[in-house]
Design an enzyme around this catalytic site. Structure first.
Site, PDB file in Angstrom:
ATOM      1  N   GLU A  97      46.528  -6.888  85.677  1.00 23.19           N
ATOM      2  CA  GLU A  97      47.666  -6.641  85.965  1.00 23.19           C
ATOM      3  C   GLU A  97      48.279  -7.186  87.482  1.00 23.19           C
ATOM      4  O   GLU A  97      47.553  -6.513  88.365  1.00 23.19           O
ATOM      5  CB  GLU A  97      48.339  -5.002  85.826  1.00 23.19           C
ATOM      6  CG  GLU A  97      49.584  -4.836  86.191  1.00 23.19           C
ATOM      7  CD  GLU A  97      50.789  -5.524  85.464  1.00 23.19           C
ATOM      8  OE1 GLU A  97      50.796  -5.778  84.494  1.00 23.19           O
ATOM      9  OE2 GLU A  97      51.556  -6.182  86.379  1.00 23.19           O
TER      10      GLU A  97
ATOM     11  N   GLY B 227      51.929  -0.209  83.075  1.00 26.44           N
ATOM     12  CA  GLY B 227      53.288  -0.167  82.453  1.00 26.44           C
ATOM     13  C   GLY B 227      54.237  -1.156  82.177  1.00 26.44           C
ATOM     14  O   GLY B 227      55.085  -1.047  81.579  1.00 26.44           O
ATOM     15  N   GLY B 228      54.117  -2.299  82.960  1.00 29.86           N
ATOM     16  CA  GLY B 228      54.888  -3.401  82.787  1.00 29.86           C
ATOM     17  C   GLY B 228      56.419  -3.108  83.231  1.00 29.86           C
ATOM     18  O   GLY B 228      56.814  -1.968  83.760  1.00 29.86           O
TER      19      GLY B 228
ATOM     20  N   THR C 223      51.836 -10.904  78.631  1.00 27.62           N
ATOM     21  CA  THR C 223      52.478 -11.262  80.068  1.00 27.62           C
ATOM     22  C   THR C 223      53.687 -10.783  79.898  1.00 27.62           C
ATOM     23  O   THR C 223      54.513 -10.679  80.926  1.00 27.62           O
ATOM     24  CB  THR C 223      52.356 -12.294  80.321  1.00 27.62           C
ATOM     25  OG1 THR C 223      52.652 -13.254  79.410  1.00 27.62           O
ATOM     26  CG2 THR C 223      50.545 -12.892  80.441  1.00 27.62           C
TER      27      THR C 223
ATOM     28  N   GLY D 161      77.132 -10.440  79.410  1.00 30.93           N
ATOM     29  CA  GLY D 161      76.130 -10.145  78.300  1.00 30.93           C
ATOM     30  C   GLY D 161      76.372  -8.880  77.680  1.00 30.93           C
ATOM     31  O   GLY D 161      75.968  -7.751  78.223  1.00 30.93           O
TER      32      GLY D 161
ATOM     33  N   GLY E  83      73.142  -4.656  79.131  1.00 33.27           N
ATOM     34  CA  GLY E  83      74.595  -4.629  79.629  1.00 33.27           C
ATOM     35  C   GLY E  83      75.430  -3.265  79.379  1.00 33.27           C
ATOM     36  O   GLY E  83      75.963  -2.873  80.071  1.00 33.27           O
TER      37      GLY E  83
ATOM     38  N   ALA F 106      59.515  -2.434  73.448  1.00 32.11           N
ATOM     39  CA  ALA F 106      58.381  -1.939  73.658  1.00 32.11           C
ATOM     40  C   ALA F 106      57.465  -1.185  72.395  1.00 32.11           C
ATOM     41  O   ALA F 106      56.254  -1.542  72.402  1.00 32.11           O
ATOM     42  CB  ALA F 106      58.587  -0.742  74.885  1.00 32.11           C
ATOM     43  N   HIS F 107      58.366  -0.769  71.608  1.00 34.45           N
ATOM     44  CA  HIS F 107      57.546  -0.173  70.416  1.00 34.45           C
ATOM     45  C   HIS F 107      56.928  -1.177  69.467  1.00 34.45           C
ATOM     46  O   HIS F 107      55.991  -1.066  68.962  1.00 34.45           O
ATOM     47  CB  HIS F 107      58.422   1.033  69.918  1.00 34.45           C
ATOM     48  CG  HIS F 107      60.091   0.541  69.489  1.00 34.45           C
ATOM     49  ND1 HIS F 107      60.813   0.570  70.316  1.00 34.45           N
ATOM     50  CD2 HIS F 107      60.515  -0.049  68.475  1.00 34.45           C
ATOM     51  CE1 HIS F 107      62.001   0.207  69.694  1.00 34.45           C
ATOM     52  NE2 HIS F 107      61.731  -0.163  68.853  1.00 34.45           N
TER      53      HIS F 107
ATOM     54  N   HIS G  41      68.571  23.710  59.027  1.00 32.24           N
ATOM     55  CA  HIS G  41      70.199  23.889  59.186  1.00 32.24           C
ATOM     56  C   HIS G  41      70.124  25.139  60.407  1.00 32.24           C
ATOM     57  O   HIS G  41      69.475  25.999  60.516  1.00 32.24           O
ATOM     58  CB  HIS G  41      70.880  24.689  57.969  1.00 32.24           C
ATOM     59  CG  HIS G  41      72.143  25.098  58.192  1.00 32.24           C
ATOM     60  ND1 HIS G  41      73.439  23.952  58.445  1.00 32.24           N
ATOM     61  CD2 HIS G  41      72.902  26.182  58.609  1.00 32.24           C
ATOM     62  CE1 HIS G  41      74.387  24.554  58.808  1.00 32.24           C
ATOM     63  NE2 HIS G  41      74.211  26.016  58.831  1.00 32.24           N
TER      64      HIS G  41
HETATM   65  P1  NAI Z   1      70.359  -9.257  74.473  1.00 26.63           P
HETATM   66  O1  NAI Z   1      69.901 -10.266  73.748  1.00 26.63           O
HETATM   67  O2  NAI Z   1      70.497  -7.967  73.869  1.00 26.63           O
HETATM   68  O3  NAI Z   1      72.117  -9.513  74.979  1.00 26.63           O
HETATM   69  C1  NAI Z   1      72.412 -10.631  75.703  1.00 26.63           C
HETATM   70  C2  NAI Z   1      73.821 -10.893  75.261  1.00 26.63           C
HETATM   71  O4  NAI Z   1      74.383 -11.926  76.263  1.00 26.63           O
HETATM   72  C3  NAI Z   1      74.069 -11.318  73.861  1.00 26.63           C
HETATM   73  O5  NAI Z   1      75.098 -10.553  73.207  1.00 26.63           O
HETATM   74  C4  NAI Z   1      74.475 -12.914  74.193  1.00 26.63           C
HETATM   75  O6  NAI Z   1      75.401 -13.509  73.187  1.00 26.63           O
HETATM   76  C5  NAI Z   1      75.241 -12.837  75.449  1.00 26.63           C
HETATM   77  N1  NAI Z   1      75.224 -14.102  76.249  1.00 26.63           N
HETATM   78  C6  NAI Z   1      74.283 -14.997  76.531  1.00 26.63           C
HETATM   79  N2  NAI Z   1      74.617 -16.074  77.382  1.00 26.63           N
HETATM   80  C7  NAI Z   1      75.899 -15.735  77.581  1.00 26.63           C
HETATM   81  C8  NAI Z   1      76.851 -16.256  78.648  1.00 26.63           C
HETATM   82  N3  NAI Z   1      76.492 -17.275  79.169  1.00 26.63           N
HETATM   83  N4  NAI Z   1      78.089 -15.583  78.730  1.00 26.63           N
HETATM   84  C9  NAI Z   1      78.356 -14.663  78.270  1.00 26.63           C
HETATM   85  N5  NAI Z   1      77.292 -13.756  77.318  1.00 26.63           N
HETATM   86  C10 NAI Z   1      76.177 -14.429  77.083  1.00 26.63           C
HETATM   87  O7  NAI Z   1      69.825  -9.258  76.059  1.00 26.63           O
HETATM   88  P2  NAI Z   1      69.696  -8.071  76.988  1.00 26.63           P
HETATM   89  O8  NAI Z   1      70.686  -7.044  77.071  1.00 26.63           O
HETATM   90  O9  NAI Z   1      69.724  -8.983  78.344  1.00 26.63           O
HETATM   91  O10 NAI Z   1      68.293  -7.347  76.590  1.00 26.63           O
HETATM   92  C11 NAI Z   1      66.980  -8.333  76.866  1.00 26.63           C
HETATM   93  C12 NAI Z   1      65.866  -7.929  76.074  1.00 26.63           C
HETATM   94  O11 NAI Z   1      65.699  -6.626  76.378  1.00 26.63           O
HETATM   95  C13 NAI Z   1      66.226  -7.590  74.579  1.00 26.63           C
HETATM   96  O12 NAI Z   1      65.622  -8.346  73.716  1.00 26.63           O
HETATM   97  C14 NAI Z   1      66.433  -6.142  74.333  1.00 26.63           C
HETATM   98  O13 NAI Z   1      66.174  -6.111  72.959  1.00 26.63           O
HETATM   99  C15 NAI Z   1      65.528  -5.539  75.493  1.00 26.63           C
HETATM  100  N6  NAI Z   1      65.832  -4.660  75.794  1.00 26.63           N
HETATM  101  C16 NAI Z   1      65.856  -3.173  74.877  1.00 26.63           C
HETATM  102  C17 NAI Z   1      66.250  -2.195  75.073  1.00 26.63           C
HETATM  103  C18 NAI Z   1      66.220  -0.998  74.211  1.00 26.63           C
HETATM  104  O14 NAI Z   1      65.658  -1.160  73.247  1.00 26.63           O
HETATM  105  N7  NAI Z   1      66.942   0.012  74.209  1.00 26.63           N
HETATM  106  C19 NAI Z   1      66.955  -1.796  76.639  1.00 26.63           C
HETATM  107  C20 NAI Z   1      66.915  -3.141  77.195  1.00 26.63           C
HETATM  108  C21 NAI Z   1      66.490  -4.181  77.114  1.00 26.63           C
END
Ligand code: NAI
Length: 469
Positions: A33, A39-40, A146, A183, A188, A324-325, A448
């Site tokens: 690492e 933990g990445g 990675t 996004g 976001g 992660a899961h 309940h």
């Molecule tokens: P995301 O793929 O969830 O969302 C990115 C959004 O940006 C999309 O709706 C896309 O249409 C939009 N977009 C792309 N290019 C754009 C542009 N030029 N202008 C405006 N909008 C644009 O990606 P996000 O939120 O960055 O997350 C990345 C990864 O991390 C995802 O695969 C997500 O599953 C994972 N992640 C998961 C979490 C969770 O499970 N709670 C928490 C944070 C991240």
């Protein structure tokens, strides 16, 4: 040269879990690492720190908006961002040392440095600072885990202060006045929520017409309405053209659906447009590891073997959701198959969660996806509002939906927008994993008063006999 049965490159959820499972199965294991802590992304700069901030800011929001109704009087509610970040850092440090402990407990040898393939059975570890070779490791098998890094747009140059990615947005030293989020995805919304609760104006610019890509439209619309009530503003079908820093703020130039140019001024711009696999300088070309068309490592999704038989890959750097899961499940399955066991990941039952307030969670297919596939389904719906526990918690906002096969009643999907959706979805995931019907869920006794009764209500509604509706 040190020799191991397995060398894992990457110490995130995919990597460290695969290392532990391999050690349990009596392999000699090394983990490489480049970060000083294991933990990445998840533990260091992703899931865990963002949840720490989401919890802190939810307490703050409750203190401001809900304590009065509970009959709790507080003289002055103030936010101390430095203390909030300190608490977050302490949690990160505790969870990353927890992984360290697990490495020692399982006698996994840890190498700090950048790991790269130098042959199909060799990983060279270098010091990222001066590129000097720390160690060369010989391995019968190698797992690449990675992970991924934020996607950066060429016309939105990240400086880490005004134009930031999630890495920086979990550590802003003060509350922005106007946070512009590019996004409307998971990052976001989660980080937008954190800073909105602390008082920032938050504007989200999204390319697509709605939130969360493929999530069930009705549920993502519901979530959107609640976020809007919280003061987050959305600009859908807006295309970001560029962002430029001028002094202490940035201007984001966008094209609206009518094709007109608009600008937004903000003191912080969060670029959250997705993540891409982190494969730089990994030596893939050198040993012939092939990529997919979309630039992820190409693996057989049953045994996670790459085009080079001794090299495997799991987690964000291969196909599938970057979660992660999901990565942890692959870590276990990959090693078990390697050891001749029947490891398996069911990609139909991987839950998705957005940890906003209320939370949004889903598993399986949504209504649009079922219609697209021509699958006839039954819908059961329930609401948080009438649930006694939700009332006691002041958590009346939300809905839960259960979708089952019209003929067999087998569960096909479930969607929740509401408090503790992340926990509620586990029951439905388990039910799907066991091939349960909606009626199985409806006839299961639920304690309940709990939020889990909302699941039972939706399952009963799916069968047309909801007692509490
Ligand atoms: P995301 O793929 O969830 O969302 C990115 C959004 O940006 C999309 O709706 C896309 O249409 C939009 N977009 C792309 N290019 C754009 C542009 N030029 N202008 C405006 N909008 C644009 O990606 P996000 O939120 O960055 O997350 C990345 C990864 O991390 C995802 O695969 C997500 O599953 C994972 N992640 C998961 C979490 C969770 O499970 N709670 C928490 C944070 C991240």
């Amino acid at each position: 040269m040190k020799e191991f049965d397995l060398v894992v490159v990457g110490g995130g959820p995919a990597g460290y879990v695969s290392a532990i499972r391999a050690a349990q199965l009596k392999m000699s294991v090394a983990i490489v690492e480049k970060r000083a802590t294991l933990g990445g992304t998840c533990l260091n700069v992703g899931c865990i720190p963002s949840k720490a901030l989401l919890d802190s800011t939810e307490h703050y929001d409750n203190a401001l908006k809900r304590f009065g109704e509970h009959g709790i009087a507080v003289k002055e509610v103030k936010i101390d961002v430095a203390q909030m970040l300190k608490r977050k850092d302490k949690i990160v440090s505790e969870v990353t040392s927890g992984v360290d402990f697990l490495m020692k407990k399982n006698k996994i040898e840890r190498f700090v440095g950048f790991g790269a393939l130098t042959s199909p059975t060799e990983v060279t570890v270098t010091n990222p600072a001066d590129k000097s070779v720390v160690e060369t490791l010989k391995a019968k098998k190698i797992i690449l885990a990675t992970g991924s890094v934020p996607i950066e747009l060429p016309t939105v140059p990240v400086d880490g202060k005004i134009i930031v990615t999630s890495d920086h947005a979990i550590a802003l030293p003060k509350v922005p006045q106007h946070l512009i989020v590019i996004g409307a995805g998971v990052i976001g919304l989660e980080l937008g929520s954190v800073w909105r609760r602390l008082g920032a104006k938050v504007s989200v610019i999204e390319f697509l017409p709605r939130l969360f890509g493929t999530a069930d439209r009705q549920m993502s619309n519901l979530a959107q309405r609640i976020y809007e009530q919280q003061g987050i503003e959305f600009f859908f079908e807006h295309k970001v053209e560029k962002a430029e820093v001028k002094g202490k703020s940035a201007t984001v130039t966008v094209k609206n659906p009518a094709g007109e140019t608009k600008t937004f001024e903000g003191d912080v711009v969060l670029c959250a447009v997705g993540r891409k696999p982190y494969l730089e300088n990994l030596g893939l070309d050198k040993v012939g590891v092939k990529l997919t068309e979309r630039g992820r490592i190409d693996v057989d999704m049953h045994n996670y073997q790459t085009s080079v038989p001794t090299v495997y890959a799991i987690g964000d750097c291969i196909n599938g959701p970057m979660l992660a899961h999901k990565a942890m499940e692959e870590g276990v399955a990959c090693v078990e198959v390697m050891a001749g066991q029947a490891g398996h990941v069911n990609y139909d039952t991987i839950p998705g969660v957005v940890y906003t307030h209320p939370e949004v969670a889903w598993v399986g297919l949504g209504e649009e996806e079922l219609k697209e596939k021509g699958i006839e389904y039954k819908l059961g719906r329930s609401f948080f509002k009438p649930n006694g526990r939700a009332k006691a918690m002041m958590e009346g906002d939300g809905q839960l939906k259960i979708l089952s096969d019209k003929k067999t009643d087998r569960l096909l999907g479930a969607y929740v927008v509401g408090a503790r959706a992340s926990e509620l979805i586990a029951e439905l995931t388990l039910a799907m994993e066991f091939g349960a019907s909606a009626e199985d869920v409806a006839r299961t006794c639920h304690a309940h008063p709990t939020l889990s009764e909302i699941i039972k209500d939706a399952a009963e509604n799916n069968g047309g006999w909801a007692i509490h509706q």
